[in-house]
Design a protein around this motif. Structure first.
Motif, PDB file in Angstrom:
ATOM      1  N   ASN A  33       1.414  20.284  29.893  1.00 10.11           N
ATOM      2  CA  ASN A  33      -0.015  20.286  29.599  1.00 10.11           C
ATOM      3  C   ASN A  33      -0.377  21.138  28.394  1.00 10.11           C
ATOM      4  OD1 ASN A  33      -0.737  18.575  31.717  1.00 10.11           O
ATOM      5  ND2 ASN A  33      -0.839  20.249  33.169  1.00 10.11           N
ATOM      6  N   ARG A  88      -2.437  19.481  25.415  1.00 12.50           N
ATOM      7  CA  ARG A  88      -3.757  19.950  25.016  1.00 12.50           C
ATOM      8  C   ARG A  88      -3.798  20.231  23.512  1.00 12.50           C
ATOM      9  NH1 ARG A  88      -7.279  21.040  28.746  1.00 12.50           N
ATOM     10  NH2 ARG A  88      -5.654  21.363  30.307  1.00 12.50           N
ATOM     11  N   HIS A 115     -12.072   6.963  21.274  1.00 17.38           N
ATOM     12  CA  HIS A 115     -11.767   7.081  22.694  1.00 17.38           C
ATOM     13  C   HIS A 115     -10.267   7.325  22.823  1.00 17.38           C
ATOM     14  CE1 HIS A 115     -15.761   5.753  23.976  1.00 17.38           C
ATOM     15  NE2 HIS A 115     -15.681   4.835  23.018  1.00 17.38           N
ATOM     16  N   THR A 131      -6.773   7.549  25.304  1.00 16.92           N
ATOM     17  CA  THR A 131      -6.161   7.081  26.538  1.00 16.92           C
ATOM     18  C   THR A 131      -4.654   7.308  26.428  1.00 16.92           C
ATOM     19  OG1 THR A 131      -5.983   5.230  28.079  1.00 16.92           O
ATOM     20  CG2 THR A 131      -5.842   4.713  25.731  1.00 16.92           C
ATOM     21  N   THR A 174      -3.184  11.915  27.878  1.00 14.31           N
ATOM     22  CA  THR A 174      -4.609  12.100  28.153  1.00 14.31           C
ATOM     23  C   THR A 174      -4.898  12.040  29.651  1.00 14.31           C
ATOM     24  OG1 THR A 174      -5.112  11.056  26.038  1.00 14.31           O
ATOM     25  CG2 THR A 174      -6.900  11.236  27.617  1.00 14.31           C
ATOM     26  N   MET A 175      -4.350  11.054  30.342  1.00 17.63           N
ATOM     27  CA  MET A 175      -4.616  10.906  31.765  1.00 17.63           C
ATOM     28  C   MET A 175      -4.030  12.073  32.557  1.00 17.63           C
ATOM     29  SD  MET A 175      -6.463   8.325  31.673  1.00 17.63           S
ATOM     30  CE  MET A 175      -6.738   8.261  33.436  1.00 17.63           C
ATOM     31  N   LEU A 219      -3.742  15.173  31.506  1.00 20.51           N
ATOM     32  CA  LEU A 219      -4.643  16.304  31.312  1.00 20.51           C
ATOM     33  C   LEU A 219      -5.925  16.140  32.115  1.00 20.51           C
ATOM     34  CD1 LEU A 219      -4.325  17.155  27.511  1.00 20.51           C
ATOM     35  CD2 LEU A 219      -3.683  18.573  29.448  1.00 20.51           C
ATOM     36  N   TYR A 220      -6.481  14.928  32.126  1.00 18.68           N
ATOM     37  CA  TYR A 220      -7.681  14.683  32.930  1.00 18.68           C
ATOM     38  C   TYR A 220      -7.405  14.954  34.409  1.00 18.68           C
ATOM     39  CZ  TYR A 220      -9.991  12.446  28.927  1.00 18.68           C
ATOM     40  OH  TYR A 220     -10.573  12.202  27.715  1.00 18.68           O
ATOM     41  N   GLU A 221      -6.262  14.500  34.881  1.00 14.95           N
ATOM     42  CA  GLU A 221      -5.898  14.733  36.281  1.00 14.95           C
ATOM     43  C   GLU A 221      -5.754  16.222  36.558  1.00 14.95           C
ATOM     44  OE1 GLU A 221      -1.971  14.176  39.080  1.00 14.95           O
ATOM     45  OE2 GLU A 221      -2.413  12.622  37.598  1.00 14.95           O
ATOM     46  N   HIS A 222      -5.083  16.937  35.634  1.00 14.49           N
ATOM     47  CA  HIS A 222      -4.875  18.377  35.819  1.00 14.49           C
ATOM     48  C   HIS A 222      -6.209  19.113  35.873  1.00 14.49           C
ATOM     49  CE1 HIS A 222      -4.244  22.491  34.192  1.00 14.49           C
ATOM     50  NE2 HIS A 222      -3.242  22.481  35.039  1.00 14.49           N
ATOM     51  N   ASP A 223      -7.107  18.804  34.942  1.00 14.98           N
ATOM     52  CA  ASP A 223      -8.410  19.478  34.917  1.00 14.98           C
ATOM     53  C   ASP A 223      -9.233  19.133  36.154  1.00 14.98           C
ATOM     54  OD1 ASP A 223      -7.677  20.526  32.497  1.00 14.98           O
ATOM     55  OD2 ASP A 223      -8.791  19.076  31.297  1.00 14.98           O
ATOM     56  N   SER A 224      -9.132  17.892  36.611  1.00 18.46           N
ATOM     57  CA  SER A 224      -9.840  17.502  37.824  1.00 18.46           C
ATOM     58  C   SER A 224      -9.313  18.256  39.038  1.00 18.46           C
ATOM     59  CB  SER A 224      -9.703  15.990  38.033  1.00 18.46           C
ATOM     60  OG  SER A 224     -10.298  15.596  39.243  1.00 18.46           O
TER      61      SER A 224
END
Length: 294
Positions: free
Chosen positions: A94, A98, A122, A124, A128-129, A131-136
């Motif tokens: 990550n 980032r 945008h 994808t 990217t996914m 990092l989005y999962e990690h932040d979520s």
């Protein structure tokens, strides 16, 4: 793969021929003017091998050219373009992911500064996914911790009617949880969607030794009337039972280490360490807080 295997075989055959020709002890007994059928066949095979190698070299050159100067992927109206970036690191990294996204956004800002705010983008892809999962997961874990601690604090305040005592228990628990996830970071790395819920597990089960010790302490205080003198018998009365229960729970969680599924293995590591760490902090932090709060 087939082209690579073919190229390897052709190169090995050429190396064998070159080694044979370079051997000073090799003497041909055939007449120079007469070419035997087997040599004629070998010559034809050599020519075919050379043609095959040239074909493979041409394919390699074309692939290299496509990699170094890929064709632009632009829509028919010229308003949309696709850029593909291949990361040279695993998607689970990550920190590097980032940095990559930060660099991409910096390039986009430069383009917007040059061509105006009409430039939109945008992102994808796996990086990217991930990092989005990690932040979520981090956001969800933070909410779960807050709700768990709040509910535990309300229940303890209602039962013990002492904000200082509840604060002492929660402080000891906080130290134990911090130790747990500090070791988790060193042994496991980051949490994911399969292991983030373990924060609530560690908090919910790790608070038990501290609660039992606090109850024993209040019993001794009511019995003797001396808050300082009540610490030692409270420790003696609670240490064995809580240690046995904690060790049993830790061993039960640690049994998941023998599984092949990584999520279960991480569950065993985190929960096992958490039970022992919270017991340790309960019996090392709470007694000193009892003396301070008495």
């Amino acid at each position: 793969k087939a082209d690579l295997v073919s190229a390897r075989d052709e190169l090995l055959a050429r190396v064998a021929e070159a080694e044979l020709a370079a051997n000073p002890l090799f003497v041909s007994l055939d007449d120079e003017d007469e070419v035997p059928p087997d040599q004629a066949n070998g010559s034809a095979a050599s020519s075919k091998s050379a043609d095959r190698l040239r074909e493979l070299e041409q394919k390699l050159a074309e692939a290299k050219q496509r990699a170094e100067a890929p064709a632009e992927r632009v829509s028919a109206d010229g308003r949309l373009q696709l850029f593909m970036i291949t990361a040279a690191f695993p998607t689970s990294d990550n920190a590097r992911g980032r940095k990559l996204l930060t660099a991409v956004r910096s390039v986009v800002r430069d383009a917007q500064a040059e061509f105006g705010p009409a430039v939109k983008y945008h992102l994808t892809g796996t990086v990217t996914m991930t990092l989005y999962e990690h932040d979520s997961v981090i956001r969800g874990m933070g909410k779960a911790i807050a709700v768990t601690v709040l509910l535990c604090a309300v229940a303890l305040l209602w039962y013990y009617r002492s904000a200082l005592a509840v604060g002492a228990v929660l402080w000891a628990l906080t130290v134990g949880v911090a130790i747990t996830f500090g070791l988790t970071y060193a042994l496991v790395g980051q949490l994911n969607m399969m292991s983030a819920f373990l924060v609530s597990i560690v908090v919910g089960n790790g608070i038990n030794p501290g609660l039992i010790l606090l109850s024993r302490y209040f019993e001794e205080v009511r019995k003797t009337g001396d808050a300082h003198a009540a610490v030692a018998p409270a420790l003696a009365g609670a240490v064995r039972g809580t240690l046995a229960a904690t060790a049993t729970a830790a061993v039960a969680y640690a049994s998941l280490l023998v599984t092949d599924f990584r999520g279960f293995m991480h569950f065993g590591v985190i929960a096992g360490i958490g039970m022992l760490a919270c017991w340790f902090t309960a019996f090392t932090r709470l007694p000193s807080l009892f003396f301070v709060l008495a």
